[in-house]
Design an enzyme around this catalytic site. Structure first.
Site, PDB file in Angstrom:
ATOM      1  N   ARG A  72       0.825  -1.018  -0.025  1.00  0.00           N
ATOM      2  CA  ARG A  72      -0.119   0.108  -0.092  1.00  0.00           C
ATOM      3  C   ARG A  72       0.753   1.258  -0.018  1.00  0.00           C
ATOM      4  O   ARG A  72       2.093   1.201   0.535  1.00  0.00           O
ATOM      5  CB  ARG A  72      -0.976   0.114   1.420  1.00  0.00           C
ATOM      6  CG  ARG A  72      -2.116  -1.010   0.968  1.00  0.00           C
ATOM      7  CD  ARG A  72      -3.015  -0.726   2.246  1.00  0.00           C
ATOM      8  NE  ARG A  72      -2.567  -1.278   3.626  1.00  0.00           N
ATOM      9  CZ  ARG A  72      -1.906  -0.514   4.439  1.00  0.00           C
ATOM     10  NH1 ARG A  72      -1.771   0.922   4.287  1.00  0.00           N
ATOM     11  NH2 ARG A  72      -1.413  -0.814   5.457  1.00  0.00           N
ATOM     12  N   TYR A 200      -1.625  -3.703  -6.564  1.00  0.00           N
ATOM     13  CA  TYR A 200      -1.470  -4.214  -5.435  1.00  0.00           C
ATOM     14  C   TYR A 200      -2.760  -4.126  -4.519  1.00  0.00           C
ATOM     15  O   TYR A 200      -3.332  -3.384  -4.535  1.00  0.00           O
ATOM     16  CB  TYR A 200      -0.275  -3.604  -4.550  1.00  0.00           C
ATOM     17  CG  TYR A 200      -0.089  -4.293  -3.171  1.00  0.00           C
ATOM     18  CD1 TYR A 200       0.298  -5.323  -2.808  1.00  0.00           C
ATOM     19  CD2 TYR A 200      -0.837  -3.463  -2.058  1.00  0.00           C
ATOM     20  CE1 TYR A 200       0.524  -5.834  -1.496  1.00  0.00           C
ATOM     21  CE2 TYR A 200      -0.767  -4.130  -0.663  1.00  0.00           C
ATOM     22  CZ  TYR A 200      -0.406  -5.052  -0.397  1.00  0.00           C
ATOM     23  OH  TYR A 200      -0.400  -5.738   0.844  1.00  0.00           O
ATOM     24  N   LYS A 209      -9.882  -2.246   1.371  1.00  0.00           N
ATOM     25  CA  LYS A 209      -9.657  -1.249   2.336  1.00  0.00           C
ATOM     26  C   LYS A 209     -10.186  -0.105   1.807  1.00  0.00           C
ATOM     27  O   LYS A 209     -10.889   0.683   2.795  1.00  0.00           O
ATOM     28  CB  LYS A 209      -8.012  -1.194   2.420  1.00  0.00           C
ATOM     29  CG  LYS A 209      -7.105  -2.097   3.049  1.00  0.00           C
ATOM     30  CD  LYS A 209      -7.883  -2.666   4.534  1.00  0.00           C
ATOM     31  CE  LYS A 209      -6.893  -3.398   5.306  1.00  0.00           C
ATOM     32  NZ  LYS A 209      -5.971  -4.346   5.130  1.00  0.00           N
ATOM     33  N   HIS A 229     -10.827  -2.503  11.153  1.00  0.00           N
ATOM     34  CA  HIS A 229      -9.843  -3.454  10.914  1.00  0.00           C
ATOM     35  C   HIS A 229      -9.451  -4.467  11.867  1.00  0.00           C
ATOM     36  O   HIS A 229      -8.609  -4.580  12.578  1.00  0.00           O
ATOM     37  CB  HIS A 229      -8.452  -2.453  10.578  1.00  0.00           C
ATOM     38  CG  HIS A 229      -7.533  -3.154   9.768  1.00  0.00           C
ATOM     39  ND1 HIS A 229      -5.851  -2.687   9.997  1.00  0.00           N
ATOM     40  CD2 HIS A 229      -7.300  -4.176   8.884  1.00  0.00           C
ATOM     41  CE1 HIS A 229      -5.140  -3.434   9.320  1.00  0.00           C
ATOM     42  NE2 HIS A 229      -5.986  -4.220   8.522  1.00  0.00           N
ATOM     43  N   SER A 251      -1.535  -3.550  10.182  1.00  0.00           N
ATOM     44  CA  SER A 251      -1.160  -4.440   9.049  1.00  0.00           C
ATOM     45  C   SER A 251       0.170  -5.217   9.437  1.00  0.00           C
ATOM     46  O   SER A 251       0.982  -4.616  10.077  1.00  0.00           O
ATOM     47  CB  SER A 251      -1.012  -3.622   7.798  1.00  0.00           C
ATOM     48  OG  SER A 251      -2.109  -2.637   7.508  1.00  0.00           O
ATOM     49  N   CYS A 253       0.504  -7.433  11.745  1.00  0.00           N
ATOM     50  CA  CYS A 253       0.642  -7.551  13.291  1.00  0.00           C
ATOM     51  C   CYS A 253       0.150  -8.689  13.648  1.00  0.00           C
ATOM     52  O   CYS A 253      -0.334  -8.805  14.906  1.00  0.00           O
ATOM     53  CB  CYS A 253       0.276  -6.347  13.704  1.00  0.00           C
ATOM     54  SG  CYS A 253       1.596  -4.823  13.416  1.00  0.00           S
ATOM     55  N   ASP A 276      -9.536  -9.773   8.466  1.00  0.00           N
ATOM     56  CA  ASP A 276      -8.945  -8.497   8.214  1.00  0.00           C
ATOM     57  C   ASP A 276     -10.176  -7.187   8.477  1.00  0.00           C
ATOM     58  O   ASP A 276      -9.767  -6.387   8.962  1.00  0.00           O
ATOM     59  CB  ASP A 276      -8.815  -8.185   6.700  1.00  0.00           C
ATOM     60  CG  ASP A 276      -7.461  -7.206   6.704  1.00  0.00           C
ATOM     61  OD1 ASP A 276      -6.700  -7.014   7.536  1.00  0.00           O
ATOM     62  OD2 ASP A 276      -7.879  -6.391   5.524  1.00  0.00           O
ATOM     63  N   ARG A 373       2.434 -12.141  -0.621  1.00  0.00           N
ATOM     64  CA  ARG A 373       1.098 -12.450  -0.214  1.00  0.00           C
ATOM     65  C   ARG A 373       0.741 -13.542  -0.993  1.00  0.00           C
ATOM     66  O   ARG A 373       0.956 -13.889  -2.128  1.00  0.00           O
ATOM     67  CB  ARG A 373       0.065 -11.338  -0.236  1.00  0.00           C
ATOM     68  CG  ARG A 373       0.593 -10.246   0.809  1.00  0.00           C
ATOM     69  CD  ARG A 373      -0.321  -9.187   1.327  1.00  0.00           C
ATOM     70  NE  ARG A 373       0.131  -8.340   2.415  1.00  0.00           N
ATOM     71  CZ  ARG A 373      -0.458  -8.103   3.294  1.00  0.00           C
ATOM     72  NH1 ARG A 373      -1.627  -8.510   3.700  1.00  0.00           N
ATOM     73  NH2 ARG A 373       0.068  -7.237   4.401  1.00  0.00           N
TER      74      ARG A 373
HETATM   75  P1  GTP Z   1      -2.509  -7.712   7.274  1.00  0.00           P
HETATM   76  O1  GTP Z   1      -2.877  -8.724   6.191  1.00  0.00           O
HETATM   77  O2  GTP Z   1      -1.266  -6.957   6.581  1.00  0.00           O
HETATM   78  O3  GTP Z   1      -3.384  -6.795   7.717  1.00  0.00           O
HETATM   79  O4  GTP Z   1      -1.670  -8.475   8.341  1.00  0.00           O
HETATM   80  P2  GTP Z   1      -2.071  -9.300   9.640  1.00  0.00           P
HETATM   81  O5  GTP Z   1      -2.614  -8.585  10.859  1.00  0.00           O
HETATM   82  O6  GTP Z   1      -3.330 -10.345   9.052  1.00  0.00           O
HETATM   83  O7  GTP Z   1      -0.738 -10.174   9.933  1.00  0.00           O
HETATM   84  P3  GTP Z   1      -0.314 -11.626   9.910  1.00  0.00           P
HETATM   85  O8  GTP Z   1      -1.305 -12.601  10.845  1.00  0.00           O
HETATM   86  O9  GTP Z   1      -0.127 -12.036   8.448  1.00  0.00           O
HETATM   87  O10 GTP Z   1       0.938 -11.588  10.647  1.00  0.00           O
HETATM   88  C1  GTP Z   1       2.155 -10.956  10.082  1.00  0.00           C
HETATM   89  C2  GTP Z   1       3.403 -11.324  10.593  1.00  0.00           C
HETATM   90  O11 GTP Z   1       3.637 -11.489  12.125  1.00  0.00           O
HETATM   91  C3  GTP Z   1       3.774 -12.647  10.314  1.00  0.00           C
HETATM   92  O12 GTP Z   1       5.101 -12.771   9.655  1.00  0.00           O
HETATM   93  C4  GTP Z   1       3.527 -13.717  11.230  1.00  0.00           C
HETATM   94  O13 GTP Z   1       4.476 -14.712  11.387  1.00  0.00           O
HETATM   95  C5  GTP Z   1       3.988 -12.772  12.265  1.00  0.00           C
HETATM   96  N1  GTP Z   1       3.214 -12.946  13.574  1.00  0.00           N
HETATM   97  C6  GTP Z   1       1.808 -13.220  13.714  1.00  0.00           C
HETATM   98  N2  GTP Z   1       1.338 -13.599  14.974  1.00  0.00           N
HETATM   99  C7  GTP Z   1       2.440 -13.517  15.703  1.00  0.00           C
HETATM  100  C8  GTP Z   1       2.670 -13.713  17.159  1.00  0.00           C
HETATM  101  O14 GTP Z   1       1.691 -14.026  18.009  1.00  0.00           O
HETATM  102  N3  GTP Z   1       4.020 -13.808  17.596  1.00  0.00           N
HETATM  103  C9  GTP Z   1       5.048 -13.195  16.690  1.00  0.00           C
HETATM  104  N4  GTP Z   1       6.404 -13.339  17.122  1.00  0.00           N
HETATM  105  N5  GTP Z   1       4.659 -12.987  15.465  1.00  0.00           N
HETATM  106  C10 GTP Z   1       3.530 -13.146  14.837  1.00  0.00           C
HETATM  107  C1  SPV Z   2      -2.957  -4.282   5.313  1.00  0.00           C
HETATM  108  O1  SPV Z   2      -2.193  -3.965   4.627  1.00  0.00           O
HETATM  109  O2  SPV Z   2      -3.653  -4.132   6.445  1.00  0.00           O
HETATM  110  C2  SPV Z   2      -3.783  -5.722   4.347  1.00  0.00           C
HETATM  111  C3  SPV Z   2      -3.252  -5.806   2.839  1.00  0.00           C
HETATM  112  O3  SPV Z   2      -4.555  -6.355   5.078  1.00  0.00           O
HETATM  113  S1  SPV Z   2      -4.224  -4.827   1.941  1.00  0.00           S
HETATM  114  O4  SPV Z   2      -5.105  -5.347   1.334  1.00  0.00           O
HETATM  115  O5  SPV Z   2      -3.040  -4.116   1.113  1.00  0.00           O
HETATM  116  O6  SPV Z   2      -4.373  -3.641   2.859  1.00  0.00           O
HETATM  117 MN    MN Z   3      -5.145  -5.601   6.823  1.00  0.00          MN
END
Ligand code: GTP
Ligand code: SPV
Ligand code: MN
Length: 587
Positions: A72, A200, A209, A229, A251, A253, A276, A373
Site C-alpha cells: 500500500r 497491489y 480497504k 480493521h 497491518s 501484526c 481483516d 502475499r
Molecule cells: P495484514 O494482512 O497486513 O492486515 O496483516 P495481519 O495483521 O493479518 O498479519 P499476519 O497474521 O499475516 O502476521 C504478520 C506477521 O506477524 C507474520 O510474519 C507472522 O508470522 C507474524 N506473527 C503473527 N502472529 C504472531 C505472534 O503471535 N508472535 C510473533 N512473534 N509473530 C507473529
Molecule cells: C493490510 O495492509 O492491512 C492488508 C493488506 O490487509 S491490503 O489489502 O493491502 O490492505
Molecule cells: Mn489488513
C-alpha cells in the site's frame, strides 16, 4: 439505459479499452481469465499468472508484480471530502473536483489495448441487512481473479442494483505502473473509489480497504455502525460455549494468524469468521453483531508455516475450484512451488527470488518480498466458522486492540469502562511494517489499527466510538494486547501464535466473570496465576516482565499520545483528554 450501464459506458469512453467484458463470477469464466493472464496479458514482459505444481498446490498460480508495486502507498492515498477538516489530519486530502480533474487526465486512454473487466460483487452475504452491492472496473486479470476470491462476485448483484444510482463504484486501472502517476482517491459522499497505477491488494482490490474501511467507516459514522480493521473469531471453550471476539491489529501484526489459530490449550478451539475487516452493528437485542464482508484471505506469506499457522497451510494447499494466488514470493525452481522466509523444511537448493533472479543466499537479500502475499478462498479454511454465512453475523463479547511493541505494552490489559475502553484503542501505537511503503520498525500512533483506514477525521471517529457504547445494551469487554515484547537479547518474551490461546482463555474467563483482575494506572491486568501456563516452559521473570508497568516509559508514551491528540485541536473529544490526564495522574 440504467445508471450502472450508463456509468460503465462513460468510464469506457474515458479509458478507451479495446473490449468491455461483464463478468458473471462463474468458475468457467475464472478459468478463461486465468488463461488470458497466462497467455496474453503481461507485466514487464512477464505473464500475469504462471501455474504452480498442481500436486502440492492445486489450482494455484504465481504472480510477480511490477517491481515498484509491492505494498500500500499511504502517501498517494487521498480521502476527498468537500471539506478538509472532515478528512482530518489523519488523511491526505484533495478537493474532490481537483482530484477528479487530475484523475481524468491520468485516465484518458489508460486502458488502450486492454480489456475492461466489469466486476459485480457483494461485500457481505447477499441476504445480510448489512451487505452492500458494488461494481468495480479493472483492466487486469490479476485484479479480476483476486476480486472473485475475496468477494461474492455474481451476476445477481446487477439485479440487486437495478435502477439504483446509489451503488458502490470503483474505477481501477494499472495504467503504466508509473509510481509518479499512482493515486488512490476516495470520494466518500459518492461511494466512489478511483485508483490508478497499482495492481497491489489494498490499492487495487477496491472492495477491501478502500470501500470496506475508508468509505464504510464514514458511512458507519453517519448510519451508526462501525467498519473496523478487525479479525473475527469464535473461541470455543471446553464447556462447548463459543465466545465471539473481534481484534484490531495493524497491518502485518498478526490478524490472519489469530483468525485461524490452532490452540495449544486442550478443549479450546478457534473458529474463523474473518481475518481483516469487521462491519459491526448494534442488533435489535442491543448486542454488537459483526460480519466479515469478505470471502477470502489476502495474507502475508513470510512466516507462514505448519509450525506457526498450520490451518493456513491447509487452506493454501486444499485446492477447490477457487484459484489460489501467490504474489512476489520466491519460487522453488525444482519443485515449481512458492517459497518464503519461514517456510517449513530446509531452504531449497534452487530458488528464484521475487524479482525473477537466481537467489544467492550469501548476499543477505530476502528471496521472497517481505510483503509477499497469498490470495485464497475462505471456503478452503478448515476452521471456517459454521456462522460464516450467517447474514446477521456473530455477537461480539470482547474486542482486542493490538500493536507491535517490542517494549512497554503488557501482554494484555483490560479497560475499566466504555470511555476507558475507547481510550485503550485510541492510545495504541505500533511499529511500522512492510505492508505499506515506508521505513519499517518505527513506532507510530495507530489508534484502533485504523490510522491508514479511517475515512474521516479521527477525532470524530473517537466520538463515534464513544456514542456507540451508549447504544449498546450489552457492551463487549475491551482489551489491549501485545504479542511482540522482546528481552534485552532481542528474543521474544512471549511465544505467540497458538500459545496466544492462553491469553484468549483469560479474555473468555473475564467475559464470564470467572477470574478477578488487578487495577493499574494503565488498566486492569491479570493475576499471573490466572493465565494457564500448563505445558509452557516460560521463566517466572519473563511473565513478570510481560506485565511490568514501566512508569517512566508510560509517562513518555503519555506525552506522545498527547502530541497526537493535539493534532486534532478542539475537535478531539474531551473524554479522551480526561482519560489521558487521569492515566498520567495515576502514573
Ligand atoms: P495484514 O494482512 O497486513 O492486515 O496483516 P495481519 O495483521 O493479518 O498479519 P499476519 O497474521 O499475516 O502476521 C504478520 C506477521 O506477524 C507474520 O510474519 C507472522 O508470522 C507474524 N506473527 C503473527 N502472529 C504472531 C505472534 O503471535 N508472535 C510473533 N512473534 N509473530 C507473529
Ligand atoms: C493490510 O495492509 O492491512 C492488508 C493488506 O490487509 S491490503 O489489502 O493491502 O490492505
Ligand atoms: Mn489488513
Amino acid at each position: 439505459m440504467r445508471p450502472l450501464e450508463r456509468w460503465v459506458e462513460e468510464q469506457a469512453k474515458l479509458t478507451k479499452p479495446d473490449r468491455v467484458y461483464w463478468c458473471d463470477g462463474s468458475e468457467e469464466e475464472a478459468r478463461r481469465i486465468i488463461e488470458i493472464g497466462i497467455k496474453e496479458e503481461k507485466i514487464c514482459g512477464n505473464p500475469i499468472f504462471a501455474p504452480l505444481n498442481g500436486m502440492t498446490f492445486p489450482n494455484s498460480f504465481y504472480h510477480r508484480s511490477h517491481p515498484t508495486d509491492v505494498a500500500r502507498i499511504e502517501h498517494l492515498t487521498y480521502v476527498c471530502h468537500t471539506d478538509k477538516d472532515t478528512a482530518g489530519p489523519n488523511n491526505n486530502w484533495m478537493d474532490p473536483e481537483e482530484a477528479k480533474a487530475k484523475m481524468t487526465k491520468l485516465s484518458d486512454g489508460c486502458m488502450k489495448g486492454r480489456t475492461m473487466y466489469v466486476l459485480p460483487y457483494m461485500m457481505g452475504h447477499p441476504d445480510s441487512p448489512y451487505s452492500k452491492a458494488c461494481v468495480q472496473l479493472t483492466d487486469i486479470s490479476y485484479v479480476a481473479i483476486s476480486m472473485r476470491i475475496m468477494t461474492r462476485m455474481t451476476k445477481k448483484v446487477l439485479d440487486k442494483i437495478g435502477n439504483n444510482k446509489d451503488f458502490v463504484r470503483g474505477l481501477h486501472s494499472v495504467g503504466d505502473f508509473d509510481p509518479k502517476k499512482r493515486f488512490i482517491m476516495h470520494f466518500p459522499n459518492e461511494h466512489f473509489v478511483w485508483s490508478i497505477g497499482s495492481g497491489y491488494g489494498g490499492n487495487a482490490l477496491l472492495g477491501k480497504k478502500c470501500f470496506s474501511l475508508r468509505i464504510a467507516s464514514y458511512l458507519g459514522q453517519q448510519e451508526e455502525w462501525l467498519a473496523e480493521h478487525m479479525v473475527i473469531v469464535g473461541a470455543q471453550d471446553p464447556s462447548g460455549d463459543t465466545t465471539y471476539i473481534a481484534a484490531a491489529l495493524p497491518s502485518a501484526c498478526g490478524k490472519t494468524n489469530l483468525a485461524m489459530m490452532e490452540s495449544v490449550l486442550p478443549g479450546y478451539k478457534i473458529w474463523t469468521v474473518g481475518d481483516d475487516i469487521a462491519w459491526m452493528n448494534v442488533g435489535p437485542d442491543g448486542r454488537l453483531w459483526a460480519i466479515n464482508p469478505e470471502t477470502g484471505f489476502f495474507g502475508v506469506a513470510p512466516g507462514t508455516s505448519m509450525k506457526t499457522n498450520p490451518n493456513m497451510m491447509k487452506t493454501l494447499t486444499k485446492g477447490t475450484f477457487y484459484p489460489t494466488l501467490f504474489t512476489n514470493t520466491a519460487l522453488d525452481t525444482d519443485k515449481n512451488e512458492p517459497w518464503w522466509e519461514g517456510s517449513d523444511g530446509a531452504i531449497p537448493k534452487k530458488l528464484t527470488d521475487w524479482q525473477g533472479n537466481k537467489w544467492d543466499p550469501t548476499k543477505g537479500t530476502k528471496a521472497a518480498h517481505p510483503n509477499s502475499r497469498f490470495t485464497v478462498s475462505a471456503y478452503q479454511c478448515p476452521t471456517l466458522s459454521p456462522l460464516f454465512e450467517n447474514p446477521k453475523g456473530v455477537p461480539i463479547s470482547a474486542i482486542l486492540f493490538g500493536g507491535k511493541r517490542m517494549h512497554l505494552n503488557p501482554l494484555i490489559v483490560e479497560g475499566t469502562d466504555w470511555q476507558n475502553n475507547v481510550f485503550l484503542g485510541a492510545r495504541m501505537g505500533s511499529e511500522t511494517t512492510a505492508a505499506a511503503s515506508h521505513k519499517e520498525g518505527i513506532v507510530r500512533r495507530d489508534p484502533m489499527a485504523m490510522l491508514p483506514f479511517c475515512g474521516y477525521n479521527m477525532a470524530d471517529y473517537f466520538k463515534h466510538w464513544l456514542n456507540m457504547g451508549k447504544k449498546l445494551v450489552y457492551q463487549p469487554k475491551v482489551f489491549s494486547v501485545n504479542w511482540f515484547r522482546i528481552n534485552d537479547k532481542g528474543k521474544y518474551l512471549w511465544p505467540g501464535f497458538g500459545q496466544n490461546a492462553r491469553v484468549l482463555k483469560w479474555v473468555i474467563d473475564r467475559v464470564h466473570n470467572r477470574v478477578p483482575a488487578q487495577k493499574t494506572p494503565i488498566g486492569l491486568i491479570p493475576y499471573i496465576k490466572d493465565i494457564d501456563l500448563k505445558g509452557l516452559n516460560i521463566p517466572k521473570e519473563d511473565m513478570e516482565e510481560l506485565f511490568r508497568i514501566d512508569h517512566d516509559g508510560w509517562l513518555k508514551e503519555a506525552g506522545d499520545i498527547g502530541d497526537f491528540f493535539k493534532g486534532f485541536g478542539g475537535r478531539m473529544p474531551r473524554e479522551m483528554w480526561d482519560e489521558l490526564n487521569r492515566m498520567k495522574a495515576e502514573l
